[in-house]
Scaffold this active site. Structure first.
Site, PDB file in Angstrom:
ATOM      1  N   ASN A 280     -51.996  15.499  70.392  1.00  0.00           N
ATOM      2  CA  ASN A 280     -52.054  15.365  71.517  1.00  0.00           C
ATOM      3  C   ASN A 280     -53.835  16.401  72.283  1.00  0.00           C
ATOM      4  O   ASN A 280     -54.504  15.916  73.533  1.00  0.00           O
ATOM      5  CB  ASN A 280     -51.248  15.870  72.179  1.00  0.00           C
ATOM      6  CG  ASN A 280     -50.137  14.842  72.430  1.00  0.00           C
ATOM      7  OD1 ASN A 280     -49.972  13.654  73.127  1.00  0.00           O
ATOM      8  ND2 ASN A 280     -48.854  15.269  71.697  1.00  0.00           N
TER       9      ASN A 280
ATOM     10  N   ARG B 194     -40.598  38.842  72.645  1.00  0.00           N
ATOM     11  CA  ARG B 194     -41.114  37.463  73.254  1.00  0.00           C
ATOM     12  C   ARG B 194     -42.475  37.807  74.000  1.00  0.00           C
ATOM     13  O   ARG B 194     -43.916  37.428  73.849  1.00  0.00           O
ATOM     14  CB  ARG B 194     -40.582  35.766  73.664  1.00  0.00           C
ATOM     15  CG  ARG B 194     -39.618  35.885  73.049  1.00  0.00           C
ATOM     16  CD  ARG B 194     -38.642  34.091  73.768  1.00  0.00           C
ATOM     17  NE  ARG B 194     -38.269  33.402  73.127  1.00  0.00           N
ATOM     18  CZ  ARG B 194     -38.601  32.708  72.302  1.00  0.00           C
ATOM     19  NH1 ARG B 194     -39.827  32.098  72.433  1.00  0.00           N
ATOM     20  NH2 ARG B 194     -37.036  31.947  72.112  1.00  0.00           N
TER      21      ARG B 194
ATOM     22  N   LEU C 200     -41.709  29.957  76.322  1.00  0.00           N
ATOM     23  CA  LEU C 200     -42.013  31.142  76.931  1.00  0.00           C
ATOM     24  C   LEU C 200     -41.802  31.677  78.190  1.00  0.00           C
ATOM     25  O   LEU C 200     -40.645  31.250  78.537  1.00  0.00           O
ATOM     26  CB  LEU C 200     -43.399  30.217  77.693  1.00  0.00           C
ATOM     27  CG  LEU C 200     -44.505  30.097  76.210  1.00  0.00           C
ATOM     28  CD1 LEU C 200     -46.059  28.633  77.470  1.00  0.00           C
ATOM     29  CD2 LEU C 200     -45.437  30.624  76.152  1.00  0.00           C
TER      30      LEU C 200
ATOM     31  N   HIS D  19     -43.794  16.263  76.646  1.00  0.00           N
ATOM     32  CA  HIS D  19     -43.072  16.046  75.942  1.00  0.00           C
ATOM     33  C   HIS D  19     -41.814  14.893  75.268  1.00  0.00           C
ATOM     34  O   HIS D  19     -42.540  13.760  76.623  1.00  0.00           O
ATOM     35  CB  HIS D  19     -41.407  16.574  77.250  1.00  0.00           C
ATOM     36  CG  HIS D  19     -40.176  16.847  76.845  1.00  0.00           C
ATOM     37  ND1 HIS D  19     -39.956  17.876  76.000  1.00  0.00           N
ATOM     38  CD2 HIS D  19     -39.130  16.130  76.332  1.00  0.00           C
ATOM     39  CE1 HIS D  19     -38.309  17.873  75.464  1.00  0.00           C
ATOM     40  NE2 HIS D  19     -38.208  16.508  75.876  1.00  0.00           N
TER      41      HIS D  19
HETATM   42  C1  GRF Z   1     -44.829  15.973  68.910  1.00  0.00           C
HETATM   43  O1  GRF Z   1     -43.389  15.633  68.513  1.00  0.00           O
HETATM   44  C2  GRF Z   1     -45.366  15.323  70.130  1.00  0.00           C
HETATM   45  O2  GRF Z   1     -44.361  14.468  70.553  1.00  0.00           O
HETATM   46  C3  GRF Z   1     -45.052  16.364  70.836  1.00  0.00           C
HETATM   47  O3  GRF Z   1     -45.056  17.670  70.157  1.00  0.00           O
HETATM   48  C4  GRF Z   1     -45.609  17.189  68.611  1.00  0.00           C
HETATM   49  C5  GRF Z   1     -46.997  17.148  68.332  1.00  0.00           C
HETATM   50  O4  GRF Z   1     -48.221  16.704  68.460  1.00  0.00           O
HETATM   51  N1  GRF Z   1     -45.569  16.593  72.082  1.00  0.00           N
HETATM   52  P1  GRF Z   1     -49.500  17.178  68.659  1.00  0.00           P
HETATM   53  O5  GRF Z   1     -49.529  16.080  66.767  1.00  0.00           O
HETATM   54  O6  GRF Z   1     -49.217  18.385  67.548  1.00  0.00           O
HETATM   55  O7  GRF Z   1     -50.162  16.967  70.089  1.00  0.00           O
END
Ligand code: GRF
Length: 195
Positions: free
Chosen positions: A13, A65, A93, A109
């Site tokens: 992402n 945390r 967080l 999400h």
């Molecule tokens: C994936 O399961 C995606 O659906 C969620 O985070 C996980 C890893 O995403 N948003 P990425 O490839 O590290 O962006």
């Protein structure tokens, strides 16, 4: 607008966001990619695109945390982001951290919120026999996977789908949705986008 991205793993992402911001005519640019895992593959991918990176291993902090977040805030605040994007970031967080970025922190999400906040979203959709699944970009608030929805993309659940096949189909839509929402959000437009 200055954008920082938090990742924990492969960062697919994050990469979609970086590629879109690099395409020019974008109201934002990436100023930092940070991870809670120094081994996150996404860090090398970001560095290869010329983006500053930082890693703050959460493990030495154990259950503290707030101490981990204080360490993470150092490179983060030094980058002076206007917007913070969580992208496959797998640490919860604290409200104290979230409040620092209130109204300018996004997350993606892998479910059609408000359905299936939390983990194992695809497995849960399959077990529920849903005909559709998808992903949501939302503003981050102190309540996990809550907050104003800024965008959603839907996919069909197909016969024979496994959690893996469904996850792959949803991930493709994440890579379309998140960049489109960030473009709008960085331009000051909070109209939700439904793909
Ligand atoms: C994936 O399961 C995606 O659906 C969620 O985070 C996980 C890893 O995403 N948003 P990425 O490839 O590290 O962006």
């Amino acid at each position: 607008k200055r954008v920082a991205i938090l990742i924990s793993g492969g960062g697919s992402n994050m990469l979609a966001l970086l590629r879109d911001m690099a395409a020019g005519d974008h109201p934002a640019r990436a100023v930092l990619v940070a991870s809670n895992d120094p081994a996150a593959a996404g860090l090398a991918r970001a560095a290869a695109m010329g983006v500053a990176v930082a890693a703050v291993d959460h493990r030495p902090f154990g259950k503290d945390r707030a101490a981990f977040e204080r360490a993470l805030l150092e490179p983060l605040l030094a980058a002076a982001p206007d917007i913070l994007c969580l992208a496959g970031f797998m640490r919860v967080l604290t409200p104290g951290f979230v409040d620092r970025f209130a109204g300018r922190m996004l997350n993606i999400h892998p479910s059609l919120l408000p359905k299936y906040p939390g983990l194992h979203t695809h497995q849960r959709a399959l077990e529920a026999g849903d005909a559709e699944a998808g992903c949501t970009v939302h503003e981050v608030t102190p309540v996990l996977d809550d907050g104003t929805i800024l965008g959603q993309a839907r996919v069909p659940v197909l016969p024979g789908d496994t959690a893996e096949s469904l996850a792959a189909r949803v991930l493709q839509q994440e890579h379309r949705l998140y960049p489109a929402v960030l473009r709008r959000f960085a331009a000051g437009d909070r109209t939700p986008l439904f793909l």
